[in-house]
Structures are given as structure tokens and as C-alpha cells.
Motif scaffolding. Structure first.
Motif, PDB file in Angstrom:
ATOM      1  N   MET A 139       0.819  -1.203   0.000  1.00 28.06           N
ATOM      2  CA  MET A 139       0.000   0.000   0.000  1.00 28.06           C
ATOM      3  C   MET A 139       0.858   1.260   0.000  1.00 28.06           C
ATOM      4  SD  MET A 139      -2.900  -1.357   2.700  1.00 28.06           S
ATOM      5  CE  MET A 139      -3.676   0.250   2.911  1.00 28.06           C
ATOM      6  N   ALA A 140       1.949   1.225   0.754  1.00 31.25           N
ATOM      7  CA  ALA A 140       2.838   2.386   0.793  1.00 31.25           C
ATOM      8  C   ALA A 140       3.545   2.587  -0.544  1.00 31.25           C
ATOM      9  CB  ALA A 140       3.853   2.216   1.918  1.00 31.25           C
ATOM     10  N   ASP A 141       4.036   1.498  -1.137  1.00 26.63           N
ATOM     11  CA  ASP A 141       4.776   1.596  -2.396  1.00 26.63           C
ATOM     12  C   ASP A 141       3.886   2.054  -3.547  1.00 26.63           C
ATOM     13  OD1 ASP A 141       7.022   0.827  -1.075  1.00 26.63           O
ATOM     14  OD2 ASP A 141       7.148  -1.170  -1.959  1.00 26.63           O
ATOM     15  N   LEU A 142       2.625   1.602  -3.539  1.00 21.69           N
ATOM     16  CA  LEU A 142       1.717   1.920  -4.643  1.00 21.69           C
ATOM     17  C   LEU A 142       0.778   3.074  -4.321  1.00 21.69           C
ATOM     18  CD1 LEU A 142       0.758  -1.696  -5.814  1.00 21.69           C
ATOM     19  CD2 LEU A 142       2.649  -0.251  -6.566  1.00 21.69           C
ATOM     20  N   SER A 143       0.993   3.713  -3.149  1.00 21.67           N
ATOM     21  CA  SER A 143       0.169   4.856  -2.719  1.00 21.67           C
ATOM     22  C   SER A 143      -1.316   4.494  -2.685  1.00 21.67           C
ATOM     23  CB  SER A 143       0.397   6.060  -3.647  1.00 21.67           C
ATOM     24  OG  SER A 143       1.750   6.447  -3.640  1.00 21.67           O
ATOM     25  N   LEU A 144      -1.625   3.370  -2.023  1.00 26.34           N
ATOM     26  CA  LEU A 144      -3.008   2.907  -1.908  1.00 26.34           C
ATOM     27  C   LEU A 144      -3.542   3.234  -0.522  1.00 26.34           C
ATOM     28  CD1 LEU A 144      -2.537  -0.602  -3.575  1.00 26.34           C
ATOM     29  CD2 LEU A 144      -3.189   1.556  -4.661  1.00 26.34           C
ATOM     30  N   ARG A 145      -4.770   3.691  -0.472  1.00 27.16           N
ATOM     31  CA  ARG A 145      -5.349   4.125   0.798  1.00 27.16           C
ATOM     32  C   ARG A 145      -6.071   3.022   1.546  1.00 27.16           C
ATOM     33  NH1 ARG A 145      -8.053  10.045  -0.657  1.00 27.16           N
ATOM     34  NH2 ARG A 145      -6.088  11.064  -1.302  1.00 27.16           N
ATOM     35  N   ARG A 146      -6.462   1.947   0.833  1.00 26.72           N
ATOM     36  CA  ARG A 146      -7.233   0.883   1.488  1.00 26.72           C
ATOM     37  C   ARG A 146      -6.686  -0.479   1.099  1.00 26.72           C
ATOM     38  NH1 ARG A 146     -13.449   1.154   0.555  1.00 26.72           N
ATOM     39  NH2 ARG A 146     -13.380  -0.292   2.332  1.00 26.72           N
ATOM     40  N   GLY A 147      -6.780  -1.404   2.037  1.00 30.10           N
ATOM     41  CA  GLY A 147      -6.412  -2.784   1.793  1.00 30.10           C
ATOM     42  C   GLY A 147      -7.395  -3.712   2.478  1.00 30.10           C
ATOM     43  N   TRP A 148      -7.389  -4.978   2.067  1.00 32.26           N
ATOM     44  CA  TRP A 148      -8.326  -5.953   2.598  1.00 32.26           C
ATOM     45  C   TRP A 148      -7.610  -7.242   2.948  1.00 32.26           C
ATOM     46  CZ3 TRP A 148      -9.244  -2.471  -1.139  1.00 32.26           C
ATOM     47  CH2 TRP A 148     -10.406  -1.678  -1.045  1.00 32.26           C
ATOM     48  N   VAL A 149      -8.112  -7.909   3.990  1.00 28.70           N
ATOM     49  CA  VAL A 149      -7.636  -9.238   4.370  1.00 28.70           C
ATOM     50  C   VAL A 149      -8.840 -10.163   4.425  1.00 28.70           C
ATOM     51  CG1 VAL A 149      -6.484 -10.650   6.109  1.00 28.70           C
ATOM     52  CG2 VAL A 149      -5.740  -8.284   5.739  1.00 28.70           C
ATOM     53  N   VAL A 150      -8.777 -11.281   3.689  1.00 25.05           N
ATOM     54  CA  VAL A 150      -9.801 -12.325   3.793  1.00 25.05           C
ATOM     55  C   VAL A 150      -9.235 -13.422   4.679  1.00 25.05           C
ATOM     56  CG1 VAL A 150     -11.172 -14.029   2.547  1.00 25.05           C
ATOM     57  CG2 VAL A 150     -10.730 -11.794   1.503  1.00 25.05           C
ATOM     58  N   CYS A 151      -9.953 -13.747   5.746  1.00 28.10           N
ATOM     59  CA  CYS A 151      -9.466 -14.742   6.695  1.00 28.10           C
ATOM     60  C   CYS A 151     -10.636 -15.590   7.172  1.00 28.10           C
ATOM     61  CB  CYS A 151      -8.760 -14.063   7.875  1.00 28.10           C
ATOM     62  SG  CYS A 151      -9.882 -13.129   8.945  1.00 28.10           S
ATOM     63  N   THR A 152     -10.370 -16.492   8.081  1.00 29.00           N
ATOM     64  CA  THR A 152     -11.417 -17.379   8.598  1.00 29.00           C
ATOM     65  C   THR A 152     -11.947 -16.910   9.947  1.00 29.00           C
ATOM     66  OG1 THR A 152      -9.684 -18.828   9.471  1.00 29.00           O
ATOM     67  CG2 THR A 152     -10.612 -19.388   7.334  1.00 29.00           C
ATOM     68  N   GLY A 153     -11.735 -15.651  10.281  1.00 28.93           N
ATOM     69  CA  GLY A 153     -12.265 -15.099  11.527  1.00 28.93           C
ATOM     70  C   GLY A 153     -13.777 -15.052  11.525  1.00 28.93           C
ATOM     71  N   PRO A 154     -14.386 -14.839  12.689  1.00 27.86           N
ATOM     72  CA  PRO A 154     -15.847 -14.918  12.805  1.00 27.86           C
ATOM     73  C   PRO A 154     -16.594 -13.666  12.381  1.00 27.86           C
ATOM     74  CG  PRO A 154     -14.868 -14.577  14.969  1.00 27.86           C
ATOM     75  CD  PRO A 154     -13.728 -14.739  14.009  1.00 27.86           C
ATOM     76  N   THR A 155     -15.985 -12.491  12.527  1.00 29.30           N
ATOM     77  CA  THR A 155     -16.722 -11.246  12.279  1.00 29.30           C
ATOM     78  C   THR A 155     -15.843 -10.246  11.524  1.00 29.30           C
ATOM     79  OG1 THR A 155     -16.031 -10.358  14.424  1.00 29.30           O
ATOM     80  CG2 THR A 155     -18.174 -11.481  14.328  1.00 29.30           C
ATOM     81  N   PRO A 156     -16.472  -9.352  10.767  1.00 27.54           N
ATOM     82  CA  PRO A 156     -15.698  -8.294  10.097  1.00 27.54           C
ATOM     83  C   PRO A 156     -15.077  -7.358  11.134  1.00 27.54           C
ATOM     84  CG  PRO A 156     -17.926  -8.445   9.199  1.00 27.54           C
ATOM     85  CD  PRO A 156     -17.898  -9.258  10.447  1.00 27.54           C
ATOM     86  N   SER A 157     -13.921  -6.802  10.799  1.00 30.52           N
ATOM     87  CA  SER A 157     -13.279  -5.846  11.701  1.00 30.52           C
ATOM     88  C   SER A 157     -12.318  -4.991  10.887  1.00 30.52           C
ATOM     89  CB  SER A 157     -12.534  -6.583  12.830  1.00 30.52           C
ATOM     90  OG  SER A 157     -11.527  -7.427  12.297  1.00 30.52           O
ATOM     91  N   ARG A 158     -11.620  -4.125  11.562  1.00 35.52           N
ATOM     92  CA  ARG A 158     -10.627  -3.270  10.906  1.00 35.52           C
ATOM     93  C   ARG A 158      -9.316  -3.326  11.679  1.00 35.52           C
ATOM     94  NH1 ARG A 158     -12.039   0.216   6.951  1.00 35.52           N
ATOM     95  NH2 ARG A 158     -14.257   0.407   6.468  1.00 35.52           N
ATOM     96  N   LEU A 159      -8.230  -3.165  10.950  1.00 39.11           N
ATOM     97  CA  LEU A 159      -6.919  -3.040  11.561  1.00 39.11           C
ATOM     98  C   LEU A 159      -6.422  -1.647  11.207  1.00 39.11           C
ATOM     99  CD1 LEU A 159      -4.951  -4.770  13.223  1.00 39.11           C
ATOM    100  CD2 LEU A 159      -3.810  -5.381  11.100  1.00 39.11           C
ATOM    101  N   GLY A 160      -6.586  -0.749  12.134  1.00 37.47           N
ATOM    102  CA  GLY A 160      -6.355   0.649  11.819  1.00 37.47           C
ATOM    103  C   GLY A 160      -7.531   1.185  11.006  1.00 37.47           C
TER     104      GLY A 160
END
Length: 386
Positions: A348-369
Motif C-alpha cells: 500500500m505504501a509503495d503503490l500509494s493505496l489508501r485501502r487494503g483488505w484481508v480475507v481470513c477465517t475469523g468470525p466477524t468483520p473488523s478493521r486493523l487501523g
């Protein structure tokens, strides 16, 4: 299992309203014929793998098209290459929308004939195997282990499902691929596919595969071209940008259907996936195919990449649509912390991107920062998150 409504049907109907003909491509047994028969039940179906239909059309192509100017489905259209030149004349002489449907098992000859002969006259629609959201909510685990080919889910029990997948592989290797110019015998092609289960999710090294098969690198490369054109594998290219970093240049390779991946790797029951050393790579491939299909349906024709520096920072999937770049990390685990998204943040820093996503097996949506969104796979698979 009865008929499953397909998520891409609206896109197919849109193309039919735009073009005089639409070519529906996809791997063998992904449901092309079933979809168009359900969507266009009063259209005439010509199956060009059936000798009587093939002879009927081939005997007088121009006459057949003149007598059937609309509402005709040509199944396995690549079996009659001269059809495309005749269609060009028929479409130009009476330019009306929604006249013909062409179905093909992703033959490179078929795509080449369309691009050369019918450019601008035919819309292209790719039908994938069943998405997770197209199956019952309780079938998500089945979709991962057994893949998305509809006939698999019409069978009950691991033995019947495994036998069907094994028969499909034999049909493809012994009949379909030799017609497309693959020079390796079926036994060696199966050995190549078996080797690819170990490469799945990793960088591709053609020279290593060639040495293992005792053939030349150009032979393996040519075979991979056909395997990719028939939707058996995906070579995900690396993304390059004008940044001062040394980036990986080799593509990553995936077997596109996880049911075929697991069968070729020797897995026979879903419980065996729990202890398989390639389990994380299998999950990564599953999510990439799901997201790729949704991106094509919703964005039209996006480009797909991965991002990796030679220092090891990596992001599993970049979806590029125009100037928009969506970086997505895939993690087989429920716990996501700052360390596990270090590669995503670097990208994200190298490409000047403001948003990123992680797909995982967790139970609920959340945010990291404020800039990274964490999406549970089970909600994405059920269509609860788009």
C-alpha cells in the motif's frame, strides 16, 4: 442437486442485449449448457459434438444460418471452426442483437477464431464453476474440498465424487487436450498435473518441471499455455510499478478447481484436508478464484496480479480496474495482527493505496487501523459481503 441459479445470469442477459451473438466460455462440466437451456428454453440447441447435428450444419453452413437467423445455441462451437466465418457474414447482413449463443470449453482455437473473425460482433462471457454463494449456506466446506463443478455436488459420498472427478481428468487428458495440440502422452500429462499440485500457490519454475518430466522447457511452457487456456490452471502474473524495488518476475501458479487439486494430490476425503501440508495454499487458490469471478462479473474485465518483492514482502491478489487497485491478502487463520499484514502495508505504501483488505477465517468483520478491512471468508462465501 437441482438447478442452481447462477450469479452471472444478469451479465449474460446484458451481453445478449448488446451483441448479435455471445460466446460463453468455461471449463468442461461447469454448467454452460444447463445455464443457457434454462435461460433460453425456446431456443434451438445444436450440439456440435453430436454427429447428426455436426453433419447437418456442416453440409450447408450458409443455408443453415439463413434458415435459422436467430435463437440458435451452438454447443461445443470449437468443433466446427468454419462456423465463425459463416457467422460473420450472417451477422453483418442482418445486424440485430441477441441472435446466437456459442458455447465452448475454453478452446484456444475457439477464442482465436472469435478474436480474428468476429471481433466487435460477439460478446464474451466466462462461466466459472459454482461460486460458494451459489451453493447452500451449509455447503461451504464441500465447495472448498470438492471444487465447484456442478456434477460433483449432484453425487453423494466421497467415493462417487472422487470417481467422477477422476473420470473427468481422464476425459480431458485423453480426448480434449490432444485435440488442442498437447504433445505429451496422457500419462505424462497426468504426471505434470500431479507436479503442479506441489507448485500450487508458489512461483512457477518451468525449467524444474521440464527436468522432472525429462522434456524440454519449451514443451512444458506450451503445455501450460493450453492448460491455462482450458481453465485448468491460472498463472497469476506479478504486478510491476515504477518503484525503486527489485520485484519478483515469475508468475504464481494455481490449479483453478480445488476439487481437481485435491484429487490430483491424493486426497480422497474432506478430513484429509485438515492435515495436508498445502492446506493454506489450497485456501488461497479457492479465495482467488472466488474473488476473480466476482470481479469479472462486477467490473467487466479487470486485471489480476500478485505483488512480491525479492526481499519477501507479498500480497496475494491485486485487482486492477483502470487506475483503481484493490490489494487483498488471504490468510487461513482467524487472528490477524499488524505483523501478518506487513506485506500488505508495504504494498500500500509503495503503490500509494489508501485501502487494503484481508480475507481470513475469523468470525466477524473488523478493521486493523483505519485503512485495512478484515473480511471473514464465510460471510464473503455466502454473499453477505460484496
Amino acid at each position: 442437486m437441482g438447478f442452481v441459479p447462477r450469479y452471472g445470469l444478469a451479465r449474460l442477459r446484458q451481453l445478449m442485449r448488446t451483441f448479435a451473438a455471445v460466446l460463453v466460455l468455461g471449463p468442461r462440466q461447469c454448467g454452460k449448457s444447463t445455464l443457457v437451456r434454462r435461460a433460453f428454453p425456446d431456443w434451438r440447441l445444436i450440439d456440435l459434438e453430436r454427429p447428426s447435428d455436426h453433419s447437418l450444419v456442416q453440409a450447408d453452413l450458409e443455408g443453415f444460418l439463413a434458415a435459422n437467423p436467430r435463437r440458435v445455441i451452438f454447443d461445443e462451437a470449437q468443433r466446427l471452426p468454419e462456423l465463425f466465418a459463416a457467422l460473420r457474414y450472417a451477422l453483418d447482413s442482418a445486424p440485430r442483437r441477441g441472435r446466437y449463443l456459442l458455447l465452448g470449453s475454453a478452446s484456444p482455437h475457439l477464442v482465436g477464431a472469435v478474436s480474428e473473425t468476429l471481433a466487435g460482433r460477439v460478446g464474451l462471457f466466462e462461466l466459472t464453476p459454482l461460486l460458494s454463494r451459489e451453493l447452500a449456506p451449509t455447503a461451504g466446506r464441500d465447495r472448498w474440498f470438492w471444487g465447484g463443478l456442478p456434477p460433483v455436488h449432484a453425487r453423494r459420498g466421497p467415493t462417487a465424487r472422487g470417481d467422477w472427478l477422476d473420470a473427468l481428468i481422464s476425459t480431458v487428458l485423453e480426448r480434449d487436450l490432444p485435440l488442442l495440440g498437447l504433445r505429451l502422452p496422457a500419462q505424462r500429462l497426468r504426471a505434470l498435473l500431479g507436479m503442479l499440485t506441489h507448485v500450487h500457490g508458489n512461483l512457477l519454475n518451468v525449467a524444474d518441471l521440464a527436468r522432472s518430466l525429462a522434456v524440454s522447457s519449451p514443451t512444458v511452457a506450451a503445455n501450460l499455455d493450453v492448460l491455462e487456456a482450458t481453465y485448468l490452471i491460472r498463472r497469476l502474473p506479478p504486478f510491476f510499478a515504477n518503484v525503486q524495488k527489485r520485484l519478483t518476475k515469475s508468475p504464481k501458479l494455481y490449479l483453478r478447481d480445488t476439487g481437481l487439486l485435491h484429487l490430483l494430490a491424493g486426497l480422497r476425503r474432506p478430513a484429509e484436508l485438515e492435515t495436508w501440508s498445502r492446506r493454506g495454499a489450497s485456501f488461497e487458490g479457492l479465495v482467488i478464484e472466488e474473488l476473480a469471478a466476482l470481479a469479472h462479473l462486477q467490473l467487466g474485465n479487470p486485471q489480476l496480479f500478485f505483488w512480491r518483492t525479492q526481499a519477501g514482502a507479498e500480497v496475494d491478489l491485486l485487482i486492477v480496474h483502470g487506475r483503481r487497485i484493490l490489494p487483498i491478502e488471504i490468510n487461513l487463520g482467524a487472528s490477524i495482527d499488524r505483523r501478518s499484514v506487513a506485506g500488505l502495508r508495504q504494498c500500500m505504501a509503495d503503490l500509494s493505496l489508501r485501502r487494503g483488505w484481508v480475507v481470513c477465517t475469523g468470525p466477524t468483520p473488523s478493521r486493523l487501523g483505519r485503512d485495512i478491512e478484515i473480511i471473514p471468508w464465510h460471510q464473503l462465501a455466502r454473499g453477505e459481503i460484496d
